[in-house]
Design an enzyme around this catalytic site. Structure first.
Site, PDB file in Angstrom:
ATOM      1  N   ILE A  87       0.832  -1.206   0.000  1.00  0.00           N
ATOM      2  CA  ILE A  87       0.000   0.000   0.000  1.00  0.00           C
ATOM      3  C   ILE A  87       0.864   1.253   0.000  1.00  0.00           C
ATOM      4  CG2 ILE A  87      -1.667   1.331   1.334  1.00  0.00           C
ATOM      5  CD1 ILE A  87      -2.905  -1.352   2.215  1.00  0.00           C
ATOM      6  N   THR A 129      -4.577   5.977   7.208  1.00  0.00           N
ATOM      7  CA  THR A 129      -5.463   4.932   6.677  1.00  0.00           C
ATOM      8  C   THR A 129      -4.940   3.557   7.081  1.00  0.00           C
ATOM      9  OG1 THR A 129      -4.269   4.959   4.553  1.00  0.00           O
ATOM     10  CG2 THR A 129      -6.269   6.292   4.691  1.00  0.00           C
ATOM     11  N   GLY A 130      -4.049   3.523   8.089  1.00  0.00           N
ATOM     12  CA  GLY A 130      -3.463   2.267   8.542  1.00  0.00           C
ATOM     13  C   GLY A 130      -4.260   1.665   9.684  1.00  0.00           C
ATOM     14  N   ARG A 131      -3.887   2.003  10.919  1.00  0.00           N
ATOM     15  CA  ARG A 131      -4.597   1.579  12.110  1.00  0.00           C
ATOM     16  C   ARG A 131      -4.625   2.744  13.093  1.00  0.00           C
ATOM     17  NH1 ARG A 131      -6.223  -1.886   9.393  1.00  0.00           N
ATOM     18  NH2 ARG A 131      -6.303  -4.150   9.749  1.00  0.00           N
ATOM     19  N   ASP A 190      -9.001   7.820   8.502  1.00  0.00           N
ATOM     20  CA  ASP A 190      -9.955   6.768   8.160  1.00  0.00           C
ATOM     21  C   ASP A 190     -10.029   5.722   9.266  1.00  0.00           C
ATOM     22  OD1 ASP A 190     -11.749   5.417   6.270  1.00  0.00           O
ATOM     23  OD2 ASP A 190     -10.158   3.909   6.136  1.00  0.00           O
ATOM     24  N   GLU A 208     -12.282   2.993  17.775  1.00  0.00           N
ATOM     25  CA  GLU A 208     -13.346   2.963  16.755  1.00  0.00           C
ATOM     26  C   GLU A 208     -14.274   1.764  16.902  1.00  0.00           C
ATOM     27  OE1 GLU A 208     -11.652   0.724  12.853  1.00  0.00           O
ATOM     28  OE2 GLU A 208     -10.595   2.578  13.328  1.00  0.00           O
ATOM     29  N   HIS A 232     -13.265   3.873   8.567  1.00  0.00           N
ATOM     30  CA  HIS A 232     -12.462   2.700   8.192  1.00  0.00           C
ATOM     31  C   HIS A 232     -12.985   2.090   6.892  1.00  0.00           C
ATOM     32  CE1 HIS A 232      -9.736  -0.607  10.113  1.00  0.00           C
ATOM     33  NE2 HIS A 232      -9.600  -0.587   8.795  1.00  0.00           N
ATOM     34  N   ALA A 280     -11.440   2.870   3.639  1.00  0.00           N
ATOM     35  CA  ALA A 280     -10.516   3.027   2.518  1.00  0.00           C
ATOM     36  C   ALA A 280     -10.420   1.761   1.670  1.00  0.00           C
ATOM     37  CB  ALA A 280      -9.134   3.426   3.026  1.00  0.00           C
ATOM     38  N   TYR A 281     -10.544   0.600   2.309  1.00  0.00           N
ATOM     39  CA  TYR A 281     -10.407  -0.674   1.602  1.00  0.00           C
ATOM     40  C   TYR A 281     -11.643  -1.041   0.788  1.00  0.00           C
ATOM     41  CZ  TYR A 281     -13.791  -2.853   4.709  1.00  0.00           C
ATOM     42  OH  TYR A 281     -14.961  -3.176   5.351  1.00  0.00           O
TER      43      TYR A 281
END
Length: 343
Positions: free
Chosen positions: A179, A251-253, A277, A282, A314, A316-317
């Protein structure tokens, strides 16, 4: 034990597989399966010769018996799998968990191995997250949140704050696996300067120590896996090293970033903004409809009040291509495990 191929940023991907042939008796229980995933699992299961037992409920100690008779299960990344659940799954005969995610920080791998369960993750198109990351960068530096909010209330005046162009900025990419590398490829098209940091110093051109990256970057974007070593990788000390007016994109964790330290920098006016994201805490909020109930995560509420902070749940994927990859590779993981057991 994780059966997967580790890539540059410490994440893992499923072995590239020409779809294996299933034994006619092969069965897989799919937990936490949304409606759109369910249709894909049924289609791929029929094509691969796999019998799928599908439930929308997240896997837990109470429903572990749904896996009885199947050695392999597929689980979502949206819920933490407790050790008591792992023990219950082991008691139901489960030997392999395929998580439908790149990261597996929601599973205690050491405990899973202790109770006889192997864990594998999946590969999916890195373009989904890379595209989304660039979108968030552009929205952040062009003040999209405040512009859209004003327009929604029929205020069509220009903002007093002008936007920035990526070609004039230095972007620091933390984590250069599939990524992160895809993000770098896209950034080159905008003509901006790119710095990179990874646990392997020879990973790529432009590699610098993390503290230097923080000091020199106008935008810092996070693409490294969450481990005990990377928890709060961007802590108060590192955030304070950033340029005044710089931006953070994650956009990772969520726990890669110290949220309280970020809030202090944003509310104090030191940073230009953030686009997130993922967020600490969360779980139980993202992926649910919270319109008619209070939000327990006070940091999230404070962040959303800020005009220069973008929050997305969350997602993005979440593209058609990536979802197809995720479902297919989760099944292939299970079939590869079964083939190893019978070899």
């Amino acid at each position: 034990m994780v059966h997967s191929e580790v890539i540059a940023d410490g994440r893992a991907r499923s072995p590239a597989a020409s779809s294996p042939t299933a034994d006619p008796a092969t069965g897989i229980t799919v937990f936490g399966c949304s409606r759109d995933e369910a249709a894909l699992f049924r289609e791929a299961g029929t094509r691969l010769g796999v019998s799928t037992t599908i439930t929308e409920a997240a896997v837990c100690e109470a429903n572990a018996e749904l896996a009885r008779g199947n050695r392999c299960i597929s689980v979502s990344h949206k819920n933490r799998i407790t050790n008591s659940t792992l023990l219950a799954l082991s008691g139901a005969g489960v030997e392999y968990i395929s998580t439908r995610s790149i990261g597996y920080d929601h599973i205690d791998l050491a405990y899973a191995e202790r109770v006889g369960i192997s864990v594998g993750n999946v590969a999916y198109s890195p373009d989904s997250v890379a595209d989304y990351t660039l979108m968030l960068m552009l929205m952040a530096v062009r003040h999209a949140k405040s512009t859209v909010r004003r327009t929604d209330s029929h205020d069509y005046r220009l903002s007093e704050t002008r936007g920035k162009e990526l070609r004039d900025l230095t972007v620091g990419v933390v984590g250069t696996g599939r990524i992160g590398t895809a993000v770098i490829d896209r950034l080159r098209g905008f003509g901006c300067r790119v710095l990179a940091h990874d646990r392997r110093p020879d990973c790529c051109a432009g590699h610098v120590p993390l503290d230097e990256l923080m000091e020199r970057s106008d935008i810092v974007t996070l693409h490294t896996p969450l481990t005990p070593d990377t928890h709060h990788l961007l802590d108060r000390r590192r955030i304070e090293r950033m340029k005044p007016g710089a931006y953070i994109v994650n956009t990772g964790r969520g726990p890669l970033l110290d949220t309280e330290a970020l809030l202090a920098a944003l509310e104090g006016g030191r940073l230009g903004g953030a686009a997130l994201d993922v967020l600490e805490g969360e779980e139980g909020i993202f992926y649910t409809d919270c319109r008619n109930k209070p939000i327990e995560n006070r940091a999230l509420v404070r962040l959303q009040r800020l005009p220069n902070v973008l929050i997305s749940p969350h997602s993005a994927y979440y593209t058609e291509h990536a979802l197809n990859d995720t479902v297919e590779n989760s099944l292939i993981n299970c079939l590869n495990f079964e083939s190893r057991k019978t070899a």
